[in-house]
Design an enzyme around this catalytic site. Structure first.
Site, PDB file in Angstrom:
ATOM      1  N   GLN A   1       0.849  -1.194   0.000  1.00 20.74           N
ATOM      2  CA  GLN A   1       0.000   0.000   0.000  1.00 20.74           C
ATOM      3  C   GLN A   1       0.885   1.245   0.000  1.00 20.74           C
ATOM      4  O   GLN A   1       0.393   2.352  -0.120  1.00 20.74           O
ATOM      5  CB  GLN A   1      -0.879   0.020   1.256  1.00 20.74           C
ATOM      6  CG  GLN A   1      -1.808  -1.161   1.377  1.00 20.74           C
ATOM      7  CD  GLN A   1      -2.446  -1.216   2.761  1.00 20.74           C
ATOM      8  OE1 GLN A   1      -3.461  -0.591   3.009  1.00 20.74           O
ATOM      9  NE2 GLN A   1      -1.837  -1.955   3.671  1.00 20.74           N
ATOM     10  N   ASN A   2       2.191   1.032   0.144  1.00 22.07           N
ATOM     11  CA  ASN A   2       3.100   2.179   0.276  1.00 22.07           C
ATOM     12  C   ASN A   2       3.443   2.768  -1.086  1.00 22.07           C
ATOM     13  O   ASN A   2       3.591   2.043  -2.069  1.00 22.07           O
ATOM     14  CB  ASN A   2       4.382   1.748   0.990  1.00 22.07           C
ATOM     15  CG  ASN A   2       4.107   1.267   2.399  1.00 22.07           C
ATOM     16  OD1 ASN A   2       3.033   1.518   2.937  1.00 22.07           O
ATOM     17  ND2 ASN A   2       5.055   0.568   2.991  1.00 22.07           N
TER      18      ASN A   2
ATOM     19  N   CYS B   1      -0.424  11.570 -16.609  1.00 27.24           N
ATOM     20  CA  CYS B   1      -1.036  12.655 -17.371  1.00 27.24           C
ATOM     21  C   CYS B   1      -2.555  12.460 -17.381  1.00 27.24           C
ATOM     22  O   CYS B   1      -3.047  11.407 -17.793  1.00 27.24           O
ATOM     23  CB  CYS B   1      -0.482  12.682 -18.796  1.00 27.24           C
ATOM     24  SG  CYS B   1      -1.274  13.982 -19.782  1.00 27.24           S
TER      25      CYS B   1
ATOM     26  N   ASP C   1       6.194   4.709  -1.335  1.00 25.95           N
ATOM     27  CA  ASP C   1       7.651   4.887  -1.377  1.00 25.95           C
ATOM     28  C   ASP C   1       8.263   3.761  -2.219  1.00 25.95           C
ATOM     29  O   ASP C   1       7.572   2.830  -2.636  1.00 25.95           O
ATOM     30  CB  ASP C   1       8.235   4.921   0.056  1.00 25.95           C
ATOM     31  CG  ASP C   1       8.080   3.589   0.801  1.00 25.95           C
ATOM     32  OD1 ASP C   1       8.522   2.544   0.261  1.00 25.95           O
ATOM     33  OD2 ASP C   1       7.515   3.581   1.910  1.00 25.95           O
TER      34      ASP C   1
ATOM     35  N   LEU D   1       2.977  -3.534  15.118  1.00 22.46           N
ATOM     36  CA  LEU D   1       3.290  -3.072  16.471  1.00 22.46           C
ATOM     37  C   LEU D   1       2.204  -3.468  17.446  1.00 22.46           C
ATOM     38  O   LEU D   1       2.465  -3.763  18.603  1.00 22.46           O
ATOM     39  CB  LEU D   1       3.399  -1.541  16.481  1.00 22.46           C
ATOM     40  CG  LEU D   1       4.754  -0.880  16.315  1.00 22.46           C
ATOM     41  CD1 LEU D   1       4.631   0.596  16.628  1.00 22.46           C
ATOM     42  CD2 LEU D   1       5.809  -1.531  17.200  1.00 22.46           C
ATOM     43  N   GLU D   2       0.960  -3.449  16.950  1.00 21.63           N
ATOM     44  CA  GLU D   2      -0.202  -3.716  17.807  1.00 21.63           C
ATOM     45  C   GLU D   2      -1.236  -4.455  16.956  1.00 21.63           C
ATOM     46  O   GLU D   2      -1.126  -4.435  15.729  1.00 21.63           O
ATOM     47  CB  GLU D   2      -0.791  -2.381  18.290  1.00 21.63           C
ATOM     48  CG  GLU D   2      -1.248  -1.547  17.116  1.00 21.63           C
ATOM     49  CD  GLU D   2      -1.271  -0.050  17.359  1.00 21.63           C
ATOM     50  OE1 GLU D   2      -0.986   0.383  18.471  1.00 21.63           O
ATOM     51  OE2 GLU D   2      -1.596   0.661  16.392  1.00 21.63           O
TER      52      GLU D   2
ATOM     53  N   HIS E   1      -1.439   1.321  -4.413  1.00 17.30           N
ATOM     54  CA  HIS E   1      -1.848   2.721  -4.188  1.00 17.30           C
ATOM     55  C   HIS E   1      -0.988   3.711  -4.967  1.00 17.30           C
ATOM     56  O   HIS E   1      -1.035   4.904  -4.689  1.00 17.30           O
ATOM     57  CB  HIS E   1      -1.791   3.059  -2.687  1.00 17.30           C
ATOM     58  CG  HIS E   1      -2.900   2.429  -1.887  1.00 17.30           C
ATOM     59  ND1 HIS E   1      -2.928   2.414  -0.509  1.00 17.30           N
ATOM     60  CD2 HIS E   1      -4.037   1.792  -2.284  1.00 17.30           C
ATOM     61  CE1 HIS E   1      -4.029   1.796  -0.086  1.00 17.30           C
ATOM     62  NE2 HIS E   1      -4.700   1.396  -1.145  1.00 17.30           N
TER      63      HIS E   1
ATOM     64  N   THR F   1       0.443  -2.706   8.768  1.00 17.76           N
ATOM     65  CA  THR F   1      -0.737  -1.979   8.286  1.00 17.76           C
ATOM     66  C   THR F   1      -1.839  -2.044   9.341  1.00 17.76           C
ATOM     67  O   THR F   1      -2.014  -3.075  10.003  1.00 17.76           O
ATOM     68  CB  THR F   1      -1.222  -2.503   6.912  1.00 17.76           C
ATOM     69  OG1 THR F   1      -2.461  -1.862   6.582  1.00 17.76           O
ATOM     70  CG2 THR F   1      -1.407  -4.005   6.883  1.00 17.76           C
ATOM     71  N   SER F   2      -2.571  -0.937   9.476  1.00 17.09           N
ATOM     72  CA  SER F   2      -3.615  -0.863  10.513  1.00 17.09           C
ATOM     73  C   SER F   2      -4.855  -1.651  10.124  1.00 17.09           C
ATOM     74  O   SER F   2      -5.748  -1.857  10.937  1.00 17.09           O
ATOM     75  CB  SER F   2      -3.993   0.599  10.771  1.00 17.09           C
ATOM     76  OG  SER F   2      -4.464   1.193   9.571  1.00 17.09           O
TER      77      SER F   2
HETATM   78  P1  OAD Z   1      -1.477   3.186   9.015  1.00 16.17           P
HETATM   79  O1  OAD Z   1      -0.798   4.430   9.446  1.00 16.17           O
HETATM   80  O2  OAD Z   1      -2.962   3.180   8.999  1.00 16.17           O
HETATM   81  O3  OAD Z   1      -1.019   1.958   9.923  1.00 16.17           O
HETATM   82  C1  OAD Z   1       0.332   1.700  10.163  1.00 16.17           C
HETATM   83  C2  OAD Z   1       0.432   0.490  11.078  1.00 16.17           C
HETATM   84  O4  OAD Z   1       1.810   0.176  11.242  1.00 16.17           O
HETATM   85  C3  OAD Z   1      -0.148   0.723  12.490  1.00 16.17           C
HETATM   86  O5  OAD Z   1      -1.007  -0.353  12.823  1.00 16.17           O
HETATM   87  C4  OAD Z   1       1.095   0.750  13.381  1.00 16.17           C
HETATM   88  O6  OAD Z   1       0.869   0.194  14.670  1.00 16.17           O
HETATM   89  C5  OAD Z   1       2.071  -0.102  12.603  1.00 16.17           C
HETATM   90  N1  OAD Z   1       3.483   0.223  12.832  1.00 16.17           N
HETATM   91  C6  OAD Z   1       4.053   1.425  13.093  1.00 16.17           C
HETATM   92  N2  OAD Z   1       5.377   1.319  13.213  1.00 16.17           N
HETATM   93  C7  OAD Z   1       5.674   0.001  13.010  1.00 16.17           C
HETATM   94  C8  OAD Z   1       6.898  -0.751  13.018  1.00 16.17           C
HETATM   95  N3  OAD Z   1       8.076  -0.184  13.214  1.00 16.17           N
HETATM   96  N4  OAD Z   1       6.803  -2.085  12.781  1.00 16.17           N
HETATM   97  C9  OAD Z   1       5.605  -2.691  12.567  1.00 16.17           C
HETATM   98  N5  OAD Z   1       4.431  -2.024  12.567  1.00 16.17           N
HETATM   99  C10 OAD Z   1       4.464  -0.694  12.782  1.00 16.17           C
HETATM  100  O7  OAD Z   1      -0.892   2.828   7.573  1.00 16.17           O
HETATM  101  P2  OAD Z   1      -1.483   1.830   6.473  1.00 16.17           P
HETATM  102  O8  OAD Z   1      -2.210   0.708   7.112  1.00 16.17           O
HETATM  103  O9  OAD Z   1      -0.395   1.521   5.540  1.00 16.17           O
HETATM  104  O10 OAD Z   1      -3.677   5.144   1.491  1.00 16.17           O
HETATM  105  O11 OAD Z   1      -2.534   2.768   5.761  1.00 16.17           O
HETATM  106  C11 OAD Z   1      -3.261   2.255   4.676  1.00 16.17           C
HETATM  107  C12 OAD Z   1      -3.532   3.356   3.688  1.00 16.17           C
HETATM  108  O12 OAD Z   1      -4.157   4.453   4.366  1.00 16.17           O
HETATM  109  C13 OAD Z   1      -2.311   3.981   3.072  1.00 16.17           C
HETATM  110  O13 OAD Z   1      -1.809   3.260   1.965  1.00 16.17           O
HETATM  111  C14 OAD Z   1      -2.807   5.320   2.631  1.00 16.17           C
HETATM  112  C15 OAD Z   1      -3.579   5.699   3.873  1.00 16.17           C
HETATM  113  O14 OAD Z   1      -4.621   6.583   3.713  1.00 16.17           O
HETATM  114  C16 OAD Z   1      -3.768   6.103   0.561  1.00 16.17           C
HETATM  115  O15 OAD Z   1      -3.190   7.165   0.652  1.00 16.17           O
HETATM  116  C17 OAD Z   1      -4.668   5.739  -0.567  1.00 16.17           C
END
Ligand code: OAD
Length: 234
Positions: free
Chosen positions: A90-91, A116, A93, A203-204, A108, A176-177
């Site tokens: 989903q990243n 364009c 980067d 993490l959780e 994503h 991912t959350s």
């Molecule tokens: P979130 O910010 O929603 O979730 C990140 C998750 O990573 C959380 O559950 C944290 O606890 C966990 N986390 C943080 N640091 C960590 C570490 N060092 N090791 C392991 N886990 C860790 O991010 P995403 O789930 O990626 O979409 O968000 C999904 C989408 O929402 C993204 O792709 C983006 C956003 O809106 C778009 O922009 C379309």
């Protein structure tokens, strides 16, 4: 237990230890910016300079970060595992690619590309993108937008992803959350298909924790290298 076909879903948590902000943790990107200001098609129509500026800043940040141990371990898994290893990320980067993972699906979009809106051409874009820049294919401007899937838009490669989810025998979700669909529903799809082991590393507990057969909690940079060594029988 050995696995053949491994599919890995990654989210912002895997890049956190490289220094990139997650979205929903304390101080995350969505605490500092409103989604409706910077991450919807309507926001781009209303204030394209603000939206371009948000993604320009994130694109610039890529120059200051490097892959961490979790990215590197997944690249090692792809290289050394006997079967297919696919990362669905989903990243936006490019840290998986810089760690030398080759089989990466950016559902994503990607910060290092623009699209364009006039001719559809997707091109590499490493610097700032502004409204006065013209498309190198059709010459029109303003025409270029970040190659990013915004809220209200369909993620890329969904047919291919559904095929992969139906075929894997190990599904791993990392950092991912589990709150943004369709990615948040992948574990349920895999579970429905019925024969893959499902493992969450975060993490959780994520929102989808009840769908996973196994979970390991801690930093991806610590846990993923250990998991990869286990999978490679080391
Ligand atoms: P979130 O910010 O929603 O979730 C990140 C998750 O990573 C959380 O559950 C944290 O606890 C966990 N986390 C943080 N640091 C960590 C570490 N060092 N090791 C392991 N886990 C860790 O991010 P995403 O789930 O990626 O979409 O968000 C999904 C989408 O929402 C993204 O792709 C983006 C956003 O809106 C778009 O922009 C379309």
């Amino acid at each position: 237990m050995t696995y053949q076909n491994i599919v890995i879903l990654t989210g912002a948590g895997i890049s956190a230890e490289s220094g990139l902000s997650t979205f929903r943790d304390e101080g995350g990107l969505w605490a500092k910016h409103r989604i409706e200001d910077v991450a919807t098609p309507e926001a781009f129509i209303k204030n394209p300079d603000l939206v371009q500026g948000f993604y320009n800043a994130r694109r610039r940040q890529l120059q200051d970060v490097t892959p961490n141990g979790a990215h590197l371990a997944l690249a090692k898994l792809e290289k050394e595992h006997s079967g297919p290893v696919t990362i669905i990320t989903q990243n936006v980067d490019d840290l998986h690619e810089r760690a030398l993972s080759h089989n990466v699906i950016h559902m994503h979009g990607e910060l290092s590309k623009v699209r364009c809106t006039q001719c559809g051409r997707v091109q590499l874009w490493l610097g700032d993108c502004t409204q006065d820049k013209a498309c190198s294919a059709c010459g029109k401007s303003p025409a270029l937008r970040p190659y990013i899937v915004w809220f209200g838009e369909l993620p890329y490669y969904m047919d291919r992803i559904h095929g992969l989810l139906g075929q894997c025998d190990l599904f791993i979700s990392i950092g991912t959350s589990g709150t943004v669909y369709p990615a948040a529903g992948f574990v349920a799809d895999v579970q429905k298909a019925g024969y893959a082991h499902t493992l969450e590393i975060n993490l959780e507990p994520s929102a989808g924790i009840s769908y996973f057969a196994e979970a390991r909690f801690g930093k991806a940079g610590d846990l993923v290298p250990v998991l990869v060594d286990e999978l490679l029988g080391k």
